[in-house]
Design a protein around this motif. Sequence first.
Motif, PDB file in Angstrom:
ATOM      1  N   TYR A 113       0.845  -1.195   0.000  1.00 58.58           N
ATOM      2  CA  TYR A 113       0.000   0.000   0.000  1.00 58.58           C
ATOM      3  C   TYR A 113       0.878   1.241   0.000  1.00 58.58           C
ATOM      4  CZ  TYR A 113       0.925  -1.801   4.681  1.00 58.58           C
ATOM      5  OH  TYR A 113       1.519  -2.396   5.773  1.00 58.58           O
ATOM      6  N   ASP A 114       0.242   2.378  -0.275  1.00 61.25           N
ATOM      7  CA  ASP A 114       0.890   3.670  -0.073  1.00 61.25           C
ATOM      8  C   ASP A 114       0.824   4.004   1.410  1.00 61.25           C
ATOM      9  OD1 ASP A 114       1.423   4.211  -2.804  1.00 61.25           O
ATOM     10  OD2 ASP A 114      -0.680   4.765  -3.085  1.00 61.25           O
TER      11      ASP A 114
ATOM     12  N   ALA B 177      15.162  -1.866   6.652  1.00 59.58           N
ATOM     13  CA  ALA B 177      14.739  -3.185   6.159  1.00 59.58           C
ATOM     14  C   ALA B 177      15.037  -3.377   4.673  1.00 59.58           C
ATOM     15  CB  ALA B 177      13.250  -3.389   6.432  1.00 59.58           C
ATOM     16  N   ARG B 178      14.718  -2.387   3.846  1.00 62.83           N
ATOM     17  CA  ARG B 178      14.916  -2.576   2.414  1.00 62.83           C
ATOM     18  C   ARG B 178      16.403  -2.736   2.052  1.00 62.83           C
ATOM     19  NH1 ARG B 178      10.885  -2.197  -0.582  1.00 62.83           N
ATOM     20  NH2 ARG B 178       9.860  -0.442   0.450  1.00 62.83           N
TER      21      ARG B 178
ATOM     22  N   GLY C 115      11.539  -7.778  -3.797  1.00 64.22           N
ATOM     23  CA  GLY C 115      10.318  -7.372  -4.470  1.00 64.22           C
ATOM     24  C   GLY C 115       9.179  -6.990  -3.547  1.00 64.22           C
ATOM     25  N   PHE C 116       9.337  -7.203  -2.244  1.00 61.00           N
ATOM     26  CA  PHE C 116       8.252  -6.859  -1.319  1.00 61.00           C
ATOM     27  C   PHE C 116       8.194  -5.346  -1.124  1.00 61.00           C
ATOM     28  CE2 PHE C 116       8.287 -11.330  -0.261  1.00 61.00           C
ATOM     29  CZ  PHE C 116       6.933 -11.583  -0.047  1.00 61.00           C
ATOM     30  N   VAL C 117       7.030  -4.778  -1.407  1.00 60.28           N
ATOM     31  CA  VAL C 117       6.846  -3.332  -1.292  1.00 60.28           C
ATOM     32  C   VAL C 117       6.826  -2.897   0.160  1.00 60.28           C
ATOM     33  CG1 VAL C 117       5.283  -1.416  -1.810  1.00 60.28           C
ATOM     34  CG2 VAL C 117       5.646  -3.224  -3.506  1.00 60.28           C
ATOM     35  N   GLN C 118       6.165  -3.672   1.013  1.00 56.29           N
ATOM     36  CA  GLN C 118       6.054  -3.335   2.436  1.00 56.29           C
ATOM     37  C   GLN C 118       6.495  -4.534   3.288  1.00 56.29           C
ATOM     38  OE1 GLN C 118       5.568  -0.442   3.516  1.00 56.29           O
ATOM     39  NE2 GLN C 118       4.554   0.675   1.875  1.00 56.29           N
ATOM     40  N   PRO C 119       7.785  -4.810   3.331  1.00 59.28           N
ATOM     41  CA  PRO C 119       8.243  -5.991   4.064  1.00 59.28           C
ATOM     42  C   PRO C 119       7.972  -5.936   5.562  1.00 59.28           C
ATOM     43  CG  PRO C 119      10.097  -4.610   3.427  1.00 59.28           C
ATOM     44  CD  PRO C 119       8.902  -4.083   2.702  1.00 59.28           C
TER      45      PRO C 119
ATOM     46  N   VAL D   5      -0.327  -8.304  -2.109  1.00 55.71           N
ATOM     47  CA  VAL D   5      -1.544  -7.783  -2.738  1.00 55.71           C
ATOM     48  C   VAL D   5      -1.667  -6.299  -2.433  1.00 55.71           C
ATOM     49  CG1 VAL D   5      -4.067  -7.873  -2.758  1.00 55.71           C
ATOM     50  CG2 VAL D   5      -2.752  -9.994  -2.652  1.00 55.71           C
ATOM     51  N   ASP D   6      -1.942  -5.511  -3.469  1.00 47.92           N
ATOM     52  CA  ASP D   6      -2.134  -4.068  -3.342  1.00 47.92           C
ATOM     53  C   ASP D   6      -3.532  -3.801  -2.799  1.00 47.92           C
ATOM     54  OD1 ASP D   6      -2.333  -1.330  -3.597  1.00 47.92           O
ATOM     55  OD2 ASP D   6      -1.640  -1.270  -5.674  1.00 47.92           O
TER      56      ASP D   6
END
Length: 314
Positions: A158-159, A177-178, A190-194, A237-238
């Motif tokens: 999510y944003d 984390a990133r 590839g995880f947007v929000q790990p 999932v977005d």
Amino acid sequence: MLEEVERWLADRSWSVGDRPLQRILAAKQRTGQTVSVVLPALDEEETVGDIVAVIRQDLVERVPLVDEIVVVDSGSTDRTSEVAARAGARVVHRDEILPRIPAVPGKGEVLWRSLLVTGGDIVCFVDADLREFSSDFVRGIVGPLLTDPEVHLVKAMYDRPLGAAAGQGGRVTELMARPLLNMHWPRLAGFVQPLGGEYAARRSLLERLPFPVGYGVELGMLVDALHLVGLDALAQVDVGVRRHRHQDGQALGRMAAAIYRTAQLRLARGHLVRPALTQFERGPDGFEPRTYAVDTEERPPMLEIAEYAERRVA
């Protein structure tokens, strides 16, 4: 980015709209799987009730997707338990779960203990400080687990706005984390929000994972799940926009230290020379040091706990 990650992003990154609700419900009925939603909560009376009410109205009463909503209170001094119960959750206090093992402070501790007081084949975790909450958070991350037997863990993406600034939330993600994941576990890049607190997983996976007791739980879970079930068993999932209470810089520093410690354990299974973090606050005589312990304890996989094994047999 690794070619494997680029493929994973194409194959295992979805939007909440990719799985219509009727398809998810049909899969649930066909497979007979049950879903538990867990909210770890500490002094969240302002938000926990609204979250519980939305999940109950949309996914229990309107459609039968969620089988139980459990709020695990980790020692609130406000009306968190009362508000959550009135909204329709079953409230369990952390210290009442597995009392022979004294509880320690920390989010991971609460999530670990929640496995003993929930029964769902799929367990969905949702932070209790979200504002303007949508049931799409739950529907989105549960859907792939119900419809695809090869998926074992799903993170929400999510944003995260910070005040009026779009996409500037998640400061510990970007600063700690990133970089750690990209350098040491690039398959998870590839995880947007790990570090996001909204994710769902099969109980059969969760019960085999160790749980860092503090803020390192999300990173630890991703890394351990990668090694246990492989990248293709993980997905995201977005679900749109996540609005929540932001912590101050020093709290974020303590969070980052716990996350680094979790990563360090998984890199070397070694020991920090000094598992502590010193920060500074201005006092009447200038800057004063404040030293905080860094979470170093981890709970073993729940399958190793006798009470859990006995419950499974019963």
